[in-house]
Design a protein around this motif. Structure first.
Motif, PDB file in Angstrom:
ATOM      1  N   UNK A 117     -29.362 -12.401  23.508  1.00 52.64           N
ATOM      2  CA  UNK A 117     -28.049 -12.401  22.899  1.00 52.64           C
ATOM      3  C   UNK A 117     -28.024 -12.847  21.452  1.00 52.64           C
ATOM      4  N   UNK A 118     -26.915 -12.513  20.798  1.00 50.29           N
ATOM      5  CA  UNK A 118     -26.604 -12.931  19.429  1.00 50.29           C
ATOM      6  C   UNK A 118     -25.363 -13.811  19.536  1.00 50.29           C
ATOM      7  N   UNK A 119     -25.398 -14.988  18.883  1.00 50.18           N
ATOM      8  CA  UNK A 119     -24.287 -15.936  18.941  1.00 50.18           C
ATOM      9  C   UNK A 119     -23.830 -16.310  17.543  1.00 50.18           C
TER      10      UNK A 119
ATOM     11  N   UNK B 274     -19.219 -13.225  25.658  1.00 54.51           N
ATOM     12  CA  UNK B 274     -19.004 -14.594  26.130  1.00 54.51           C
ATOM     13  C   UNK B 274     -18.364 -15.450  25.054  1.00 54.51           C
ATOM     14  N   UNK B 275     -17.712 -16.506  25.510  1.00 52.68           N
ATOM     15  CA  UNK B 275     -17.160 -17.523  24.631  1.00 52.68           C
ATOM     16  C   UNK B 275     -17.397 -18.871  25.294  1.00 52.68           C
ATOM     17  N   UNK B 276     -17.472 -19.918  24.484  1.00 52.68           N
ATOM     18  CA  UNK B 276     -17.631 -21.274  25.007  1.00 52.68           C
ATOM     19  C   UNK B 276     -17.044 -22.259  24.013  1.00 52.68           C
TER      20      UNK B 276
ATOM     21  N   UNK C  18     -17.533 -24.506  19.090  1.00 54.11           N
ATOM     22  CA  UNK C  18     -17.189 -23.230  19.728  1.00 54.11           C
ATOM     23  C   UNK C  18     -18.275 -22.214  19.406  1.00 54.11           C
ATOM     24  N   UNK C  19     -18.392 -21.236  20.279  1.00 52.67           N
ATOM     25  CA  UNK C  19     -19.282 -20.121  19.993  1.00 52.67           C
ATOM     26  C   UNK C  19     -18.852 -18.889  20.769  1.00 52.67           C
ATOM     27  N   UNK C  20     -19.264 -17.744  20.251  1.00 54.08           N
ATOM     28  CA  UNK C  20     -19.031 -16.451  20.899  1.00 54.08           C
ATOM     29  C   UNK C  20     -20.348 -15.694  20.888  1.00 54.08           C
ATOM     30  N   UNK C  21     -20.557 -14.901  21.913  1.00 56.72           N
ATOM     31  CA  UNK C  21     -21.831 -14.203  22.008  1.00 56.72           C
ATOM     32  C   UNK C  21     -21.715 -12.789  22.515  1.00 56.72           C
ATOM     33  N   UNK C  22     -22.706 -12.011  22.155  1.00 54.39           N
ATOM     34  CA  UNK C  22     -22.891 -10.645  22.634  1.00 54.39           C
ATOM     35  C   UNK C  22     -24.315 -10.586  23.153  1.00 54.39           C
ATOM     36  N   UNK C  23     -24.484 -10.205  24.419  1.00 53.64           N
ATOM     37  CA  UNK C  23     -25.810 -10.210  25.031  1.00 53.64           C
ATOM     38  C   UNK C  23     -26.035  -8.922  25.817  1.00 53.64           C
TER      39      UNK C  23
END
Length: 187
Positions: free
Chosen positions: A46-48, A142-144, A179-184
């Motif tokens: 993934x990329x975050x 995704x988000x966290x 916070x973070x968002x991701x594409x995996x």
């Protein structure tokens, strides 16, 4: 004339038993048409992007699902304190495509600007609330959100402080939301 009836009965019994044994080994036409679904993918790249996250402002992650609920994520990225390497065990609960994801891990920084950071700051990273949606194609969004805080190992200065080495404070003085968002892609 001998009585051949017992011999015939024995031969008939043997034929019936052998025939029935062979029929249980014959292919079941219904069972041969049932398609067993492949196992779910258990590895993701993934990329975050984030603020104060385990991989800093931007980074790459490699995640491995260990069983149904446990994941192990390793990552690398770049943040205010420099290059970062992270390790975060996670728990993932939910349906096959939608998951609640939470984790706790550590990251270590390798400073690139001595005015901003020194030593090797170690950070505690808490992804307290996270969500992941995995599409049937294997792509996941995704988000966290959570907290990050300094455990030690170095000093840090934020730009409002003037950012010279004499203004650096131990990283243990810094706790902040992250916070973070991701594409995996899961495979």
């Amino acid at each position: 004339m001998t009585n051949r009836r017992p011999i015939r009965l024995a031969l008939l019994t043997a034929v019936v038993l052998l025939g029935s044994a062979g029929s249980t080994r014959a292919a079941d036409p219904v069972a041969s048409t049932v398609v067993t679904p492949p196992p779910p993918p258990n590895t993701a790249v993934g990329v975050n992007i984030g603020l104060g996250s385990a991989v800093g402002l931007a980074g790459l992650t490699l995640t491995r699902a260990v069983g149904h609920f446990i994941r192990l994520e390793v990552g690398g990225g770049y943040g205010v304190s420099g290059y970062q390497l992270s390790l975060m065990p996670k728990i993932a609960l939910g349906a096959p495509n939608d998951h609640f994801v939470a984790g706790a891990g550590v990251s270590v920084a390798f400073p690139t600007d001595s005015r901003l950071s020194s030593g090797h700051p170690v950070w505690l990273n808490l992804d307290l609330v996270g969500f992941e949606h995995r599409f049937d194609s294997g792509i996941a969004l995704s988000t966290a959100a959570g907290l990050s805080g300094g455990l030690g190992g170095g000093k840090l200065c934020f730009p409002p402080d003037g950012c010279e080495p004499e203004f650096q404070e131990p990283v243990t003085h810094f706790w902040f939301p992250q916070v973070r968002a991701g594409l995996a892609y899961w495979f």
